[in-house]
Design a protein around this motif. Structure first.
Motif, PDB file in Angstrom:
ATOM      1  N   UNK A   1      16.433  -1.972  -1.801  1.00 17.52           N
ATOM      2  CA  UNK A   1      17.564  -1.146  -1.515  1.00 17.52           C
ATOM      3  C   UNK A   1      18.280  -1.036  -2.723  1.00 17.52           C
ATOM      4  N   UNK A   2      18.967   0.135  -2.673  1.00 22.23           N
ATOM      5  CA  UNK A   2      20.128   0.536  -3.619  1.00 22.23           C
ATOM      6  C   UNK A   2      20.997   1.306  -2.794  1.00 22.23           C
ATOM      7  N   UNK A   3      22.290   0.591  -2.861  1.00 18.01           N
ATOM      8  CA  UNK A   3      23.451   1.127  -2.096  1.00 18.01           C
ATOM      9  C   UNK A   3      23.182   1.382  -0.664  1.00 18.01           C
ATOM     10  N   UNK A   4      22.350   0.459  -0.098  1.00 16.60           N
ATOM     11  CA  UNK A   4      21.988   0.489   1.428  1.00 16.60           C
ATOM     12  C   UNK A   4      20.637   1.236   1.523  1.00 16.60           C
ATOM     13  N   UNK A   5      20.245   2.218   0.569  1.00 12.98           N
ATOM     14  CA  UNK A   5      19.083   2.975   0.991  1.00 12.98           C
ATOM     15  C   UNK A   5      17.692   2.438   0.329  1.00 12.98           C
ATOM     16  N   UNK A   6      16.894   2.463   1.320  1.00 14.50           N
ATOM     17  CA  UNK A   6      15.477   2.058   0.862  1.00 14.50           C
ATOM     18  C   UNK A   6      14.823   2.750  -0.298  1.00 14.50           C
ATOM     19  N   UNK A   7      14.431   2.184  -1.267  1.00  7.09           N
ATOM     20  CA  UNK A   7      13.473   2.821  -2.434  1.00  7.09           C
ATOM     21  C   UNK A   7      12.177   2.786  -2.320  1.00  7.09           C
ATOM     22  N   UNK A   8      11.401   3.950  -2.725  1.00  3.12           N
ATOM     23  CA  UNK A   8       9.978   4.118  -2.342  1.00  3.12           C
ATOM     24  C   UNK A   8       9.274   3.721  -3.526  1.00  3.12           C
ATOM     25  N   UNK A   9       9.023   2.186  -3.342  1.00  2.05           N
ATOM     26  CA  UNK A   9       8.200   1.512  -4.610  1.00  2.05           C
ATOM     27  C   UNK A   9       6.826   1.267  -4.167  1.00  2.05           C
ATOM     28  N   UNK A  10       5.863   1.388  -5.231  1.00  2.00           N
ATOM     29  CA  UNK A  10       4.600   1.072  -5.110  1.00  2.00           C
ATOM     30  C   UNK A  10       4.785  -0.463  -5.090  1.00  2.00           C
ATOM     31  N   UNK A  11       3.509  -1.057  -4.864  1.00  3.29           N
ATOM     32  CA  UNK A  11       3.331  -2.713  -4.925  1.00  3.29           C
ATOM     33  C   UNK A  11       3.382  -3.019  -6.332  1.00  3.29           C
ATOM     34  N   UNK A  12       2.876  -2.483  -7.160  1.00  4.46           N
ATOM     35  CA  UNK A  12       2.830  -2.949  -8.587  1.00  4.46           C
ATOM     36  C   UNK A  12       4.336  -2.732  -9.061  1.00  4.46           C
ATOM     37  N   UNK A  13       5.109  -1.706  -8.784  1.00  2.00           N
ATOM     38  CA  UNK A  13       6.328  -1.698  -9.317  1.00  2.00           C
ATOM     39  C   UNK A  13       7.328  -2.645  -8.555  1.00  2.00           C
ATOM     40  N   UNK A  14       6.840  -2.748  -7.222  1.00  2.00           N
ATOM     41  CA  UNK A  14       7.692  -4.003  -6.582  1.00  2.00           C
ATOM     42  C   UNK A  14       7.370  -5.359  -7.402  1.00  2.00           C
ATOM     43  N   UNK A  15       6.326  -5.640  -7.824  1.00  2.00           N
ATOM     44  CA  UNK A  15       5.844  -6.798  -8.254  1.00  2.00           C
ATOM     45  C   UNK A  15       6.437  -7.072  -9.778  1.00  2.00           C
ATOM     46  N   UNK A  16       6.351  -5.849 -10.393  1.00  2.00           N
ATOM     47  CA  UNK A  16       7.096  -5.934 -11.743  1.00  2.00           C
ATOM     48  C   UNK A  16       8.581  -6.228 -11.608  1.00  2.00           C
ATOM     49  N   UNK A  17       9.186  -5.396 -10.589  1.00  2.00           N
ATOM     50  CA  UNK A  17      10.472  -5.784 -10.819  1.00  2.00           C
ATOM     51  C   UNK A  17      10.810  -6.995 -10.140  1.00  2.00           C
ATOM     52  N   UNK A  18      10.083  -7.603  -9.140  1.00  2.00           N
ATOM     53  CA  UNK A  18      10.262  -8.780  -8.814  1.00  2.00           C
ATOM     54  C   UNK A  18      10.041 -10.026  -9.862  1.00  2.00           C
ATOM     55  N   UNK A  19       9.011  -9.764 -10.628  1.00  2.00           N
ATOM     56  CA  UNK A  19       8.793 -10.637 -11.860  1.00  2.00           C
ATOM     57  C   UNK A  19      10.183 -10.787 -12.656  1.00  2.00           C
ATOM     58  N   UNK A  20      10.604  -9.496 -13.296  1.00  2.00           N
ATOM     59  CA  UNK A  20      11.506  -9.653 -14.235  1.00  2.00           C
ATOM     60  C   UNK A  20      12.853 -10.250 -13.560  1.00  2.00           C
ATOM     61  N   UNK A  21      13.219  -9.688 -12.248  1.00  2.00           N
ATOM     62  CA  UNK A  21      14.570  -9.986 -11.655  1.00  2.00           C
ATOM     63  C   UNK A  21      14.479 -11.577 -11.323  1.00  2.00           C
ATOM     64  N   UNK A  22      13.442 -12.067 -11.056  1.00  2.00           N
ATOM     65  CA  UNK A  22      13.550 -13.862 -10.830  1.00  2.00           C
ATOM     66  C   UNK A  22      13.513 -14.449 -12.171  1.00  2.00           C
ATOM     67  N   UNK A  23      13.434 -13.840 -13.342  1.00  2.00           N
ATOM     68  CA  UNK A  23      13.348 -14.375 -14.474  1.00  2.00           C
ATOM     69  C   UNK A  23      14.558 -13.743 -15.539  1.00  2.00           C
ATOM     70  N   UNK A  24      15.635 -13.600 -15.056  1.00  2.00           N
ATOM     71  CA  UNK A  24      16.673 -12.799 -15.636  1.00  2.00           C
ATOM     72  C   UNK A  24      17.073 -13.151 -17.140  1.00  2.00           C
ATOM     73  N   UNK A  25      17.207 -12.011 -17.832  1.00  2.00           N
ATOM     74  CA  UNK A  25      17.527 -12.269 -19.317  1.00  2.00           C
ATOM     75  C   UNK A  25      16.534 -12.780 -20.162  1.00  2.00           C
TER      76      UNK A  25
END
Length: 233
Positions: free
Chosen positions: A149-173
């Motif tokens: 979600x961004x500012x309370x709005x659900x974003x339409x991500x594919x599974x791969x996009x979600x996985x990529x974001x999760x991977x990077x976000x859980x290992x910041x910087x």
């Protein structure tokens, strides 16, 4: 429960070969021979992965992929006889998770099928056990519900996009090369075009960034790779 694979190709000999090898691995195979049938069966049968040919009657694979991505996040592996790079990039732009160019070896195709399934299944298991929600700036990432979600709005991500974001976000910087990301997020030693990562990053930025051309969350380290910036306010 048996894993279901939807095979979409208008050439029956190819479908038969893929069906034979997939069934040997214990998968249940669903067949479709044109674009319209592919969409119907994908929505009705809820397969675990889709093998989708580009050149199809009634509706080509690109149109099918785009249509399916409006409704489901099932992994899509596109099969194409074309060599043009623009076709490969277009498939990824429309939400495909992977592609393989004909002629391909059955062994390579099966390896990619297993890798995509393994990644998808492992994500489902790990997410069901956590239920964590992580927040950075305007973003909120729900690991259990596969929801961003961004500012309370659900974003339409594919599974791969979600996985990529999760991977990077859980290992910041931490900076990851494109080759690292292909191995970690795509789930296997990937010998294809590393632009797969660039395309997915670009699509992800278009959805999560205020200004995709000047990203704050997913940052490029020129000549090295990408990292997630957790200092965004």
């Amino acid at each position: 429960m048996s894993i279901k694979v939807l095979v979409v190709d208008d050439e029956k000999p190819i479908v038969d070969i893929l069906k034979f090898n997939l069934k040997k691995e214990g998968y249940t195979v669903i067949e479709a021979f044109d674009g319209e049938e592919a969409i119907k069966k994908a929505l009705d049968e809820n397969p675990d992965i889709i093998l989708l040919d580009v050149m199809l009657p009634k509706m080509d694979g690109f149109a099918v992929c785009k249509k399916l991505r409006e409704k489901i996040s099932t992994p899509i592996l596109m099969l194409t006889a074309r060599e043009e790079e623009v076709d490969k990039v277009l498939g990824l732009e429309l939400g495909a998770d992977d592609y393989i160019t004909k002629p391909f070896s059955v062994r390579e195709l099966m390896a990619r099928v297993k890798a995509n399934l393994r990644r998808s299944n492992s994500e489902a298991v790990s997410n069901s056990l956590t239920g964590d929600v992580i927040k950075f700036g305007k973003l909120s990432i729900n690991l259990e519900r596969y929801e961003v979600m961004k500012e309370g709005k659900v974003l339409d991500l594919t599974l791969r996009e979600f996985e990529l974001l999760k991977f990077l976000a859980t290992k910041p910087m931490k900076i990851f090369s494109r080759e690292n990301l292909l191995e970690k997020v795509w789930g296997y030693e990937y010998y294809g075009d590393v632009r797969t990562v660039d395309v997915t990053i670009r699509r992800l930025r278009e959805k999560i960034e205020d200004n995709p051309s000047s990203p704050q969350y997913i940052v490029t380290k020129r000549g090295v790779g990408y990292y997630f910036n957790n200092q965004v306010e």
